[in-house]
Structures are given as C-alpha cells and as structure tokens.
Design a protein around this motif. Structure first.
Motif, PDB file in Angstrom:
ATOM      1  N   GLY A   1       0.793  -1.223   0.000  1.00 43.73           N
ATOM      2  CA  GLY A   1       0.000   0.000   0.000  1.00 43.73           C
ATOM      3  C   GLY A   1       0.826   1.273   0.000  1.00 43.73           C
ATOM      4  O   GLY A   1       0.309   2.371  -0.234  1.00 43.73           O
ATOM      5  N   LEU A   2       2.145   1.138   0.271  1.00 40.80           N
ATOM      6  CA  LEU A   2       2.967   2.334   0.450  1.00 40.80           C
ATOM      7  C   LEU A   2       3.447   2.882  -0.894  1.00 40.80           C
ATOM      8  O   LEU A   2       3.561   2.143  -1.871  1.00 40.80           O
ATOM      9  CB  LEU A   2       4.193   1.990   1.305  1.00 40.80           C
ATOM     10  N   PRO A   3       3.742   4.162  -0.945  1.00 39.95           N
ATOM     11  CA  PRO A   3       4.332   4.718  -2.174  1.00 39.95           C
ATOM     12  C   PRO A   3       5.687   4.038  -2.434  1.00 39.95           C
ATOM     13  O   PRO A   3       6.361   3.608  -1.488  1.00 39.95           O
ATOM     14  CB  PRO A   3       4.530   6.199  -1.849  1.00 39.95           C
ATOM     15  N   TRP A   4       6.104   3.945  -3.691  1.00 34.61           N
ATOM     16  CA  TRP A   4       7.330   3.204  -4.001  1.00 34.61           C
ATOM     17  C   TRP A   4       8.566   3.771  -3.320  1.00 34.61           C
ATOM     18  O   TRP A   4       9.475   3.052  -2.942  1.00 34.61           O
ATOM     19  CB  TRP A   4       7.541   3.099  -5.519  1.00 34.61           C
ATOM     20  N   GLY A   5       8.571   5.096  -3.145  1.00 35.17           N
ATOM     21  CA  GLY A   5       9.737   5.730  -2.523  1.00 35.17           C
ATOM     22  C   GLY A   5       9.949   5.224  -1.106  1.00 35.17           C
ATOM     23  O   GLY A   5      11.066   4.930  -0.684  1.00 35.17           O
ATOM     24  N   VAL A   6       8.827   5.082  -0.370  1.00 32.54           N
ATOM     25  CA  VAL A   6       8.922   4.631   1.021  1.00 32.54           C
ATOM     26  C   VAL A   6       9.368   3.178   1.090  1.00 32.54           C
ATOM     27  O   VAL A   6      10.252   2.809   1.861  1.00 32.54           O
ATOM     28  CB  VAL A   6       7.569   4.830   1.738  1.00 32.54           C
ATOM     29  N   SER A   7       8.776   2.329   0.224  1.00 29.60           N
ATOM     30  CA  SER A   7       9.152   0.913   0.292  1.00 29.60           C
ATOM     31  C   SER A   7      10.606   0.730  -0.150  1.00 29.60           C
ATOM     32  O   SER A   7      11.327  -0.095   0.392  1.00 29.60           O
ATOM     33  CB  SER A   7       8.193   0.033  -0.523  1.00 29.60           C
ATOM     34  N   LEU A   8      11.045   1.524  -1.135  1.00 31.84           N
ATOM     35  CA  LEU A   8      12.451   1.465  -1.547  1.00 31.84           C
ATOM     36  C   LEU A   8      13.353   1.797  -0.369  1.00 31.84           C
ATOM     37  O   LEU A   8      14.326   1.104  -0.074  1.00 31.84           O
ATOM     38  CB  LEU A   8      12.715   2.437  -2.705  1.00 31.84           C
ATOM     39  N   LEU A   9      12.994   2.860   0.341  1.00 30.06           N
ATOM     40  CA  LEU A   9      13.800   3.305   1.468  1.00 30.06           C
ATOM     41  C   LEU A   9      13.849   2.230   2.558  1.00 30.06           C
ATOM     42  O   LEU A   9      14.911   1.935   3.112  1.00 30.06           O
ATOM     43  CB  LEU A   9      13.205   4.607   2.032  1.00 30.06           C
ATOM     44  N   ILE A  10      12.686   1.612   2.832  1.00 30.59           N
ATOM     45  CA  ILE A  10      12.638   0.580   3.871  1.00 30.59           C
ATOM     46  C   ILE A  10      13.539  -0.589   3.490  1.00 30.59           C
ATOM     47  O   ILE A  10      14.356  -1.064   4.296  1.00 30.59           O
ATOM     48  CB  ILE A  10      11.184   0.086   4.084  1.00 30.59           C
ATOM     49  N   ILE A  11      13.422  -1.041   2.227  1.00 25.32           N
ATOM     50  CA  ILE A  11      14.240  -2.180   1.789  1.00 25.32           C
ATOM     51  C   ILE A  11      15.721  -1.818   1.819  1.00 25.32           C
ATOM     52  O   ILE A  11      16.557  -2.592   2.287  1.00 25.32           O
ATOM     53  CB  ILE A  11      13.793  -2.634   0.379  1.00 25.32           C
ATOM     54  N   LEU A  12      16.032  -0.612   1.372  1.00 24.74           N
ATOM     55  CA  LEU A  12      17.430  -0.156   1.356  1.00 24.74           C
ATOM     56  C   LEU A  12      18.011  -0.154   2.771  1.00 24.74           C
ATOM     57  O   LEU A  12      19.073  -0.728   3.033  1.00 24.74           O
ATOM     58  CB  LEU A  12      17.490   1.244   0.731  1.00 24.74           C
ATOM     59  N   VAL A  13      17.280   0.478   3.685  1.00 26.94           N
ATOM     60  CA  VAL A  13      17.792   0.607   5.054  1.00 26.94           C
ATOM     61  C   VAL A  13      17.910  -0.761   5.726  1.00 26.94           C
ATOM     62  O   VAL A  13      18.923  -1.055   6.379  1.00 26.94           O
ATOM     63  CB  VAL A  13      16.890   1.565   5.872  1.00 26.94           C
ATOM     64  N   LEU A  14      16.901  -1.622   5.535  1.00 27.10           N
ATOM     65  CA  LEU A  14      16.971  -2.947   6.153  1.00 27.10           C
ATOM     66  C   LEU A  14      18.139  -3.763   5.594  1.00 27.10           C
ATOM     67  O   LEU A  14      18.875  -4.408   6.350  1.00 27.10           O
ATOM     68  CB  LEU A  14      15.655  -3.707   5.942  1.00 27.10           C
ATOM     69  N   SER A  15      18.324  -3.729   4.268  1.00 26.74           N
ATOM     70  CA  SER A  15      19.455  -4.480   3.683  1.00 26.74           C
ATOM     71  C   SER A  15      20.773  -3.958   4.217  1.00 26.74           C
ATOM     72  O   SER A  15      21.697  -4.725   4.511  1.00 26.74           O
ATOM     73  CB  SER A  15      19.487  -4.340   2.165  1.00 26.74           C
ATOM     74  N   MET A  16      20.852  -2.633   4.323  1.00 26.70           N
ATOM     75  CA  MET A  16      22.091  -2.049   4.846  1.00 26.70           C
ATOM     76  C   MET A  16      22.339  -2.523   6.264  1.00 26.70           C
ATOM     77  O   MET A  16      23.467  -2.864   6.638  1.00 26.70           O
ATOM     78  CB  MET A  16      22.021  -0.516   4.787  1.00 26.70           C
ATOM     79  N   ALA A  17      21.269  -2.584   7.068  1.00 27.40           N
ATOM     80  CA  ALA A  17      21.418  -3.016   8.455  1.00 27.40           C
ATOM     81  C   ALA A  17      21.854  -4.483   8.510  1.00 27.40           C
ATOM     82  O   ALA A  17      22.755  -4.847   9.277  1.00 27.40           O
ATOM     83  CB  ALA A  17      20.109  -2.822   9.207  1.00 27.40           C
ATOM     84  N   ILE A  18      21.220  -5.318   7.667  1.00 25.19           N
ATOM     85  CA  ILE A  18      21.577  -6.748   7.654  1.00 25.19           C
ATOM     86  C   ILE A  18      23.049  -6.912   7.288  1.00 25.19           C
ATOM     87  O   ILE A  18      23.802  -7.642   7.943  1.00 25.19           O
ATOM     88  CB  ILE A  18      20.685  -7.516   6.644  1.00 25.19           C
ATOM     89  N   CYS A  19      23.465  -6.209   6.229  1.00 28.14           N
ATOM     90  CA  CYS A  19      24.845  -6.373   5.769  1.00 28.14           C
ATOM     91  C   CYS A  19      25.845  -5.745   6.739  1.00 28.14           C
ATOM     92  O   CYS A  19      26.969  -6.248   6.878  1.00 28.14           O
ATOM     93  CB  CYS A  19      25.016  -5.803   4.368  1.00 28.14           C
ATOM     94  N   ALA A  20      25.451  -4.668   7.422  1.00 27.94           N
ATOM     95  CA  ALA A  20      26.338  -4.084   8.421  1.00 27.94           C
ATOM     96  C   ALA A  20      26.612  -5.125   9.497  1.00 27.94           C
ATOM     97  O   ALA A  20      27.759  -5.367   9.894  1.00 27.94           O
ATOM     98  CB  ALA A  20      25.706  -2.835   9.027  1.00 27.94           C
TER      99      ALA A  20
END
Lengths: 235, 281
Positions: free
Chosen positions: B37-56
């Motif tokens: 339901g979220l705008p693409w910008g928000v979901s992109l940001l969520i996926i980006l930040v979560l992946s960064m956290a996982i890889c960190a």
C-alpha cells in the motif's frame, strides 16, 4: 600513586624487563634513566597496557591495572606521551587535540584546557589548522604533550621528550614539564636519555640497565654518584 | 575505507555487495504484502535501510570471526583469509540462493524522462544517482565531523597512538566494517536496480572495480574514490562505444579498469587526490 612490583616482560623469547620494581609518589616527578635498550620505553609501554606482562603487578591509584587494555588505563587518567611523539600526521593540530580529549565529555572543561595548552605553547595556536605532520620536531613534541593534557591526566608519562629536538626547545619544553607538574598537580614519570636534564627536574630517579633497576635514589644523590656520573652524565 | 583503517584489501567486499542485492530480493518477497500500500519511494527506502542493516551486521560478524583473530599476524595472512571469506560467501550463496540468475524486483517504477536537447534518462538512473550522492555526503560527514569518524582517521594513521588516546580500537574497527558493509549493500541494491538480475558471483567484478576506483582516487580519500569511479565508468562507456567503430568487440571495456590500475600504480601510486604519507622524524 603508581607502584610496579617485580614486573617481567618478554618480547617472544627475549626478556626485556627482568623484574622491575618502582614507586612514583603523588605530585612528584620521577625519572628513569639508562642507556639505549635498558628497558625504559618498555617500562612505560607496559604501564599503559601496550605491552603485556609475564609476571609481577602494576598498581595505580589504589587499583590493580596489570594487563588492562590501554583505552581502559587512559580512562583512569594515566596518559602516556610515547617515544617518537606519534602525533596523527594527517590530522590538523586541532583534530589531534580533539583526539586527546576523546574520552572527555565536558565541553567547557575541554575548551578551557585547550586554552591552557595554547597559552603554554603559543606555537600550537598559530598552527591550529595545519596538519601535524608539517610541524617541526619540537612543535610535534609540544602537540604530543598538549594532546596528553587533554586526556585529563592525573599521571603523565613522558618518553624521551628531548629526542631529536633543538637544544633551545628542549630547555623550553622541560620548563613546561615542571610548570605542568606545579600548576596542574600532575604526577610525572619521565624517561630521558639526557640524564643531566632529567635529574635536574626530578626529585627521585631510577637507573635502568638491561631490564633491571641498577640504582635508585633522590635525584641530587644520583647526580653526585661517581658511578652515575661516569656512565650517564659524561663527567 | 576499510583498507585505510586496516591496511588490507577486503576481498569479501564485493560479496557483501551481492548479499545486499539478495537481501533486496528476499525482503521484497517477504515484506511485499506489507509494503503493497505504500508509495514506491517509502518501500524502496525501507528495503534499502533494512538491507544495509543486515549487511552491516554481517560485516561486523565477518570481521569478528575471520579478521580479528589475525590482527597481530602478518598482513599476508589476513589477505589470504579475505580471499577465503570471499569464496565462502560466493559458494554458500550458490548453495542457498541457487546458481541461476534471478530477476531483481522493480523497486523504482520504469519511466523515461526526457530533457530538452534530447537527453533521455530513466527514472531509475536519476534515483540511483541521487541516492549515491546522498550516501557519499552522509559518509563524508560521518568521517570528517563525528567523533567516531575522527577516531577512524586517527586509528588509520597510528593505532598505538589512538589506543593511548583512549580509543577502543576494536570497537572502531567493527564500526568501520559495519559502515563499509552497509554501503556495499546499498551499492548492491542500486546496481541491481539498474541491471535487474542477481546471482551469487555478481559481486566479483564490481568489487574489483571499486577497489581500483579507490586506488585511482587515492586510498582512504572519499571524494577521490568517487572521482576514480566516475573516471572508470566514463572511460569504460567510451571504450565500449568506440571499440565497435574500430572493429573490436565491446567486451574489451571490462579490461579498461585494470589497464587504468596498472598505469596508476606505475606512474602515481598515491592516487589522483591521495596524499603521500610521510612523517617528519
């Protein structure tokens, strides 16, 4: 304030310190003198935790600090100005001083102490934005001392502050060392090859030879000792 | 950056980049319904930040398990270990994710933007560029202005002295690895957004090229690395374009970065913006 009992250190299989015992009372300047390779720097490096002991114990300010991590020891106010100065060459003078205050949270204290350092060494203020690697040897020594003073030391260890510095500056730096001891009530352990100078500013001295304490006594007595004169004072 | 602090090439960096891209694939799969339901910008940001956290987190674990025990050993040992870690991640990736290429989800809607003068770019390209610039500025801010960034720089210059200033070197090294790995993850996701297919070996070439870019710009210099990457990218594209005109297959462009590396090491090893490290004694 600082007490080493029978401290032994070895690099690999080569023993560097064979059971050193010494005491530095609060508020005093105590010096370690001796030839190259006598174990003076190793003693300081062991106290600040850079080198692990094989035996013996180090007590500081009422606590056992033997083999603690260096950063934990600094946190107790035991600061070490290492041999060769070790300023951060690519960082500016200001950044070097900020590194000195790495563990300090009190902004007001940091700025007043920085001011104290700048007043003591006006050259550093002039070169505040300059990379430390571009300073002269003497200026780097001033920076190394200033940086250590920002660590809020109660106890300061200085390793060869006169090494590779113009004689005129050496005199100035030693005057500052006495001044720091007097003004900030700092206990100082000084390692120095220039035994004459070291015995002049200190109240008590230890003579090290091949990892052992050869002689100890009030500085004036050591200076008058014919043995010391012959071996270390060039008399 | 990791090289600057630890003085060894982290060969596994490109593989963390790959893991970043795969985290993007799986996060999108698992979180898909929640993000619908979220705008693409928000979901992109969520996926980006979560992946960064996982890889960190992964980067910190890699450093802790593989590199930390070797810290006082000769640098060559660590270097070889890094190659081992890299291979381990690549083949474990093959085992877990499968060896075939997988499509990368379209996180940024496909849309062409045309500017006056006939310049046509896709929305993806614009978003990638903006994100990269934002991350670079953020990184520069952390390294130059924060307390940990200062400690990182001090540690890279003299670890003994930084320990004597009260820096817990281990903590700073972990932080450096975490930060580097988070950025690799972001790189993986952005790269996969442009070239939307992922596979376990996708990190090798970008990892090598990233290292070359860092050498070209001057090791340990963030604007330098960005400049180096820009130069390599443009040269590659030009070589790819012109090589066909002179009858060479465009595949030669993959070699460009390595030619640049050799020339750079021969003539200016300190890099374009690098400082020669020297100390008065």
């Amino acid at each position: 304030m600082l007490e080493l009992s029978d401290v032994t250190v070895a690099y690999g299989s080569i023993a560097a310190l064979h059971g050193i015992s010494l005491r530095v009372p609060e508020g005093k300047i105590v010096t370690l003198i001796g030839a190259n390779g006598a174990g003076k720097s190793t003693t300081l490096r062991t106290i600040s935790g850079l080198v692990k002991t094989r035996g013996g114990s180090i007590r500081y300010d009422g606590a056992d600090i033997t083999n603690r991590a260096p950063h934990a020891i600094v946190g107790r106010g035991l600061c070490h100005v290492p041999e060769g100065r070790m300023v951060f060459a690519n960082l500016t003078v200001q950044e070097n001083l900020r590194m000195g205050a790495y563990l300090q949270r009190d902004k007001a204290w940091i700025s007043s102490q920085t001011e104290y350092v700048f007043n003591m060494f006006p050259r550093l203020r002039e070169r505040e934005k300059q990379a430390a690697g571009t300073l002269s040897g003497g200026e780097q020594q001033m920076l190394a001392i200033g940086r250590a003073l920002l660590g809020r030391p109660k106890f300061l260890m200085l390793d060869e502050p006169s090494l590779g510095i113009a004689p005129l500056l050496v005199k100035a730096i030693f005057e500052k060392i006495v001044e720091i001891n007097r003004d900030q009530g700092l206990t100082i352990l000084l390692v120095e090859q220039n035994a004459n100078l070291a015995l002049d500013v200190s109240s008590y001295g230890y003579v090290l030879e091949t990892g052992k304490v050869l002689l100890e006594g009030p500085s004036a007595e050591l200076k008058a000792n014919p043995e010391v004169q012959a071996a270390y004072l060039g008399a | 950056m990791v090289y600057g602090v630890l003085r060894f090439i982290n060969f596994a960096h490109g593989d963390v980049f790959m893991l970043g891209a795969f985290s993007g694939v799986y996060l999108n799969k698992w979180l898909g319904p929640a993000l619908a339901g979220l705008p693409w910008g928000v979901s992109l940001l969520i996926i980006l930040v979560l992946s960064m956290a996982i890889c960190a987190a992964l980067g910190i674990v890699i450093e802790f398990l593989a590199y930390r025990p070797l810290r006082s050993r000769p640098r060559l040992n660590v270097l070889i270990t890094a190659i081992g870690v890299s291979l381990l991640i690549e083949y474990s990736g093959q085992l877990i994710f499968g060896a075939t290429q997988q499509p990368f989800p379209q996180l940024i809607p496909a849309e062409n933007l045309t500017f006056t003068g006939g310049l046509a770019v896709t929305k993806t390209q614009v978003i990638v560029l903006v994100t990269v610039v934002a991350l670079l500025i953020g990184l520069r801010f952390v390294v130059m202005k924060s307390r940990l960034g200062l400690a990182m720089r001090a540690l890279s210059l003299n670890p003994t002295a930084s320990a004597l200033m009260g820096v817990n070197n281990s903590v700073v090294i972990s932080f450096t690895f975490g930060l580097g790995s988070a950025l690799a993850a972001a790189g993986g996701i952005l790269y996969a957004s442009l070239y939307p297919s992922v596979e376990p070996f996708m990190g090798i070439l970008p990892g090598l090229k990233a290292f070359i870019a860092a050498v070209l710009g001057g090791i340990g210099n963030i604007p330098g690395a960005a400049l180096g990457a820009l130069i390599i990218g443009i040269t590659e594209t030009l070589v790819g374009g012109y090589s066909q005109a002179v009858g060479l297959p465009s595949g030669y462009k993959e070699g460009v970065a390595f030619v640049i590396l050799i020339l750079m090491l021969l003539f200016k090893p300190s890099g374009l913006l690098g400082k020669i490290e020297r100390e008065k004694v």
